[in-house]
Design an enzyme around this catalytic site. Structure first.
Site, short mmCIF file in Angstrom:
data_model
loop_
_atom_site.label_atom_id
_atom_site.label_comp_id
_atom_site.label_asym_id
_atom_site.label_seq_id
_atom_site.Cartn_x
_atom_site.Cartn_y
_atom_site.Cartn_z
N LYS A 174 23.73 42.66 44.37
CA LYS A 174 23.45 44.09 44.22
C LYS A 174 24.77 44.84 44.07
O LYS A 174 25.55 44.97 45.01
CB LYS A 174 22.72 44.65 45.44
CG LYS A 174 22.16 46.03 45.15
CD LYS A 174 22.09 46.92 46.35
CE LYS A 174 23.27 47.80 46.55
NZ LYS A 174 23.52 48.82 45.53
N GLY A 227 32.70 47.11 51.21
CA GLY A 227 32.31 48.51 51.15
C GLY A 227 32.85 49.26 52.35
O GLY A 227 33.85 48.84 52.94
N SER A 228 32.17 50.33 52.71
CA SER A 228 32.69 51.17 53.79
C SER A 228 32.44 50.53 55.16
O SER A 228 31.54 49.69 55.32
CB SER A 228 32.03 52.54 53.73
OG SER A 228 30.64 52.38 53.94
N GLY A 232 29.19 48.48 56.55
CA GLY A 232 29.52 47.12 56.99
C GLY A 232 29.04 46.85 58.40
O GLY A 232 28.49 45.78 58.70
N GLU A 249 34.37 42.98 54.03
CA GLU A 249 35.67 43.57 53.71
C GLU A 249 35.47 45.07 53.64
O GLU A 249 34.67 45.55 52.82
CB GLU A 249 36.22 43.04 52.37
CG GLU A 249 36.72 41.61 52.44
CD GLU A 249 37.84 41.38 53.44
OE1 GLU A 249 38.53 42.35 53.81
OE2 GLU A 249 38.01 40.23 53.88
N CYS A 283 40.96 50.10 48.65
CA CYS A 283 40.92 49.86 50.10
C CYS A 283 42.32 49.60 50.62
O CYS A 283 42.60 49.82 51.79
CB CYS A 283 40.02 48.67 50.39
SG CYS A 283 40.41 47.25 49.38
N GLN A 330 32.37 62.19 46.26
CA GLN A 330 33.70 61.75 46.69
C GLN A 330 34.71 62.90 46.53
O GLN A 330 35.58 63.09 47.38
CB GLN A 330 34.14 60.52 45.89
CG GLN A 330 35.48 59.94 46.31
CD GLN A 330 35.49 59.41 47.74
OE1 GLN A 330 34.65 58.62 48.14
NE2 GLN A 330 36.45 59.87 48.55
N GLU A 382 39.63 57.07 56.74
CA GLU A 382 39.85 56.71 55.34
C GLU A 382 39.31 57.85 54.46
O GLU A 382 38.16 58.26 54.61
CB GLU A 382 39.11 55.42 55.01
CG GLU A 382 39.35 54.96 53.58
CD GLU A 382 38.55 53.73 53.22
OE1 GLU A 382 37.32 53.73 53.44
OE2 GLU A 382 39.15 52.78 52.69
P1 NAD Z 1 29.46 51.75 50.57
O1 NAD Z 1 29.55 51.12 51.92
O2 NAD Z 1 28.88 53.09 50.46
O3 NAD Z 1 28.61 50.82 49.59
C1 NAD Z 1 28.96 49.48 49.34
C2 NAD Z 1 27.73 48.74 48.85
O4 NAD Z 1 26.76 48.67 49.92
C3 NAD Z 1 27.01 49.43 47.70
O5 NAD Z 1 26.51 48.46 46.81
C4 NAD Z 1 25.88 50.16 48.41
O6 NAD Z 1 24.79 50.45 47.56
C5 NAD Z 1 25.51 49.16 49.46
N1 NAD Z 1 24.79 49.70 50.62
C6 NAD Z 1 24.79 50.99 51.07
N2 NAD Z 1 23.99 51.09 52.16
C7 NAD Z 1 23.49 49.86 52.41
C8 NAD Z 1 22.62 49.31 53.41
N3 NAD Z 1 22.09 50.06 54.37
N4 NAD Z 1 22.35 47.99 53.37
C9 NAD Z 1 22.89 47.19 52.42
N5 NAD Z 1 23.71 47.67 51.43
C10 NAD Z 1 24.01 48.97 51.44
O7 NAD Z 1 30.94 51.70 49.95
P2 NAD Z 1 31.42 52.30 48.54
O8 NAD Z 1 31.49 53.78 48.67
O9 NAD Z 1 30.67 51.68 47.43
O10 NAD Z 1 32.91 51.70 48.47
C11 NAD Z 1 34.03 52.30 49.04
C12 NAD Z 1 34.40 51.57 50.33
O11 NAD Z 1 34.65 50.20 50.06
C13 NAD Z 1 35.69 52.10 50.94
O12 NAD Z 1 35.52 52.22 52.33
C14 NAD Z 1 36.71 51.01 50.62
O13 NAD Z 1 37.79 50.94 51.51
C15 NAD Z 1 35.85 49.79 50.71
N6 NAD Z 1 36.47 48.68 49.99
C16 NAD Z 1 36.99 47.65 50.71
C17 NAD Z 1 37.63 46.59 50.08
C18 NAD Z 1 38.17 45.44 50.85
O14 NAD Z 1 38.31 44.37 50.28
N7 NAD Z 1 38.48 45.61 52.13
C19 NAD Z 1 37.72 46.59 48.68
C20 NAD Z 1 37.19 47.66 47.97
C21 NAD Z 1 36.55 48.70 48.63
#
Ligand code: NAD
Length: 480
Positions: A174, A227-228, A232, A249, A283, A330, A382
């Site tokens: 996804k 993701g965030s 996470g 991550e 990130c 954002q 962040e």
């Molecule tokens: P997000 O957490 O909003 O979404 C990430 C993914 O999770 C998306 O596909 C989203 O649709 C999905 N998601 C959202 N709610 C969910 C749920 N309840 N259950 C399952 N999946 C769900 O993050 P974002 O805004 O897409 O990305 C930005 C974040 O990602 C920032 O915090 C950034 O630091 C982080 N990031 C981390 C790394 C790393 O490797 N550490 C790399 C890139 C981005």
């Protein structure tokens, strides 16, 4: 404009009658890249069933077959860098050069893991009991759920999907709702090179529906998420409640320490690159610039001079150095933190203004927040935009203490000509990745990637270390 469905069991579903979401370019909100179907739990069920059915047969293929297919994906990606890069830049907003760089990285990752398919090695040992042999073999985990963010729409999926497939797992992916077009483009390549049906499946849609359904599905053996931190944490709770393997991550608030003995030019270049390139939406972005007093004012002057020269604009304009913020939400979040900083006594904000261009995009000039301490909300949370804070410190010891004083621990950096301090920083930084005289962002695909504290959970990604997450070990004892 085209409408798009999903990819399940080797077939593209028709989007007819489905709820569709518009994918708009952040450089020009009148530019609709396409319309993509919003899935739900029932589509995840179908995808997981296909992946479950396909998995044993996929692992029974020879590793050479898996290697060849992954190499074919790599070759196609690398042959399409221009087209894929343009699509990615249009959809996500990073510049053309950045987008092509990311696509190239995705090709390299598939190539690396094509080789790893042939290196799924085990071990043979003597038992402590005489005459018995112990064999340790690696096996796939099964069905892997992949949930990815919008900021690296092809590289992050590549560094999760390629090792998953190389080691004999099947995949349900996804992508983030903001970047479905790049996800479809990658999936088309995977389809065209001839992976067996069910080995790779794509379901698009909102995280709370599709993402959550993958995480909670009893037939998904492992979840790899980027993701965030907030999402996470929820995923970790849901996945561990049913004892599924999980790898996270997450975010960062990465410190870049600048010591008084640093070369000023290097320090300013490294800081500007780390803080603002890819619109600060990395990130690993350098979001806290921790600067010794003796160089503080000269550093701020050098950074603001460079910031003023950065050309903010449409991602597809070859002269653009800083693309738009990814979307209106954002942008509002970035501006919220900037307002907070502007209203804090003793704090000055350089830049951080909306920028008007020919198209209606989310353009924001890079921002430097000077004068805040490490406890200020804008230096603690962040932000994930082209915003960095400068924190003044007396000496190296204070710099190290401030650098480590964060709930995150992804990347860190130091700019110095002192070997003593560079060495000490590498040893005592509480981050998973440490850079010396380099931006905190910018990593290689063949070595481990990941952080500590609130930035990561579970085994490392990328390089040979990726096998720890994507395989089980099995230990057999044999009395011949
Ligand atoms: P997000 O957490 O909003 O979404 C990430 C993914 O999770 C998306 O596909 C989203 O649709 C999905 N998601 C959202 N709610 C969910 C749920 N309840 N259950 C399952 N999946 C769900 O993050 P974002 O805004 O897409 O990305 C930005 C974040 O990602 C920032 O915090 C950034 O630091 C982080 N990031 C981390 C790394 C790393 O490797 N550490 C790399 C890139 C981005």
């Amino acid at each position: 404009m085209e409408d798009h469905g999903w990819y399940i069991n080797g077939e593209w579903t028709s989007p007819r009658g489905m709820e569709l979401a518009e994918d708009r370019s952040p450089s020009d909100v009148s530019d609709v890249v396409g319309r993509y179907a919003n899935g739900d739990a029932s589509h995840v069920d179908e995808a997981v069933a296909a992946a479950r059915e396909a998995q044993p047969g996929w692992f029974r293929t020879s590793p050479q077959t898996r290697a060849n297919l992954l190499e074919a994906v790599a070759a196609r990606i690398l042959a399409s860098v221009d087209g894929l890069g343009e699509l990615l830049a249009r959809e996500e907003g990073k510049t053309l050069a950045e987008a092509k760089g990311e696509v190239t990285r995705a090709g390299q990752l598939f190539r690396f893991f094509s080789g790893e398919a042939l290196r799924m090695t085990g071990e043979i040992q003597q038992s402590t009991r005489e005459g018995i042999e112990v064999a340790i073999r690696r096996e796939p985990i099964g069905v892997v759920g992949i949930v990815t963010p919008w900021n690296f729409p092809i590289a992050i999926p590549a560094w999760k999907a390629a090792p998953a497939l190389a080691f004999g797992n099947t995949v349900v992916w996804k992508p983030a709702a903001l970047v479905p077009a790049t996800a479809h483009a990658l999936t088309r390549i995977i389809h065209e090179v001839g992976f067996p049906p069910g080995v790779f499946n794509l379901v698009t849609g909102p995280g709370a529906d599709v993402g959550n359904a993958i995480v909670e599905h009893p037939d998904v053996d492992a979840i790899t998420f980027t993701g965030s931190e907030r999402t996470g944490r929820a995923i970790a709770v849901a996945a561990t409640a049913r004892l599924a393997r999980v790898q996270l991550e997450l975010g960062g608030k990465n410190p870049l320490v600048v010591l008084a003995d640093a070369d000023l030019d290097t320090a300013a270049r490294v800081a500007v690159d780390g803080a603002y390139f890819q619109t600060g939406q990395r990130c690993t972005a350098s979001s806290r610039l921790i600067v010794e007093s003796a160089i503080h004012d000269r550093f701020v002057a050098a950074v603001t001079a460079r910031m003023r020269e950065l050309r903010v604009g449409h991602a597809l304009d070859p002269h653009t150095q800083l693309g738009p913020v990814v979307d209106a939400n954002q942008l509002a979040a970035d501006e919220h933190y900037l307002e907070l900083a502007r209203s804090t006594p003793g704090v000055t904000v350089h830049g951080g203004e909306r920028v008007a261009r020919d198209t209606d995009g989310h353009f924001l000039s890079p921002a430097l927040i000077v004068g805040g301490d490490n406890d200020a909300v804008f230096n603690r949370e962040e932000i994930f935009g082209p915003v960095a804070g400068v924190i003044e410190v007396a000496d190296y010891d204070e710099a190290l203490q401030v650098a480590n004083d964060t709930p995150f621990g992804l990347a860190s950096g130091i700019v110095t000509t002192s070997l003593k301090h560079a060495t000490d920083f590498q040893q005592r930084s509480s981050a998973g990745m440490v850079m010396v005289n380099l931006p905190t962002a910018g990593v290689d695909p063949h070595v481990p990637f990941g952080g500590r504290k609130g930035s990561s959970y579970g085994p490392r990604e990328q390089g040979a270390y990726a096998r720890q997450f994507f395989t089980h070990t099995k230990t057999s004892y044999v009395q011949p």
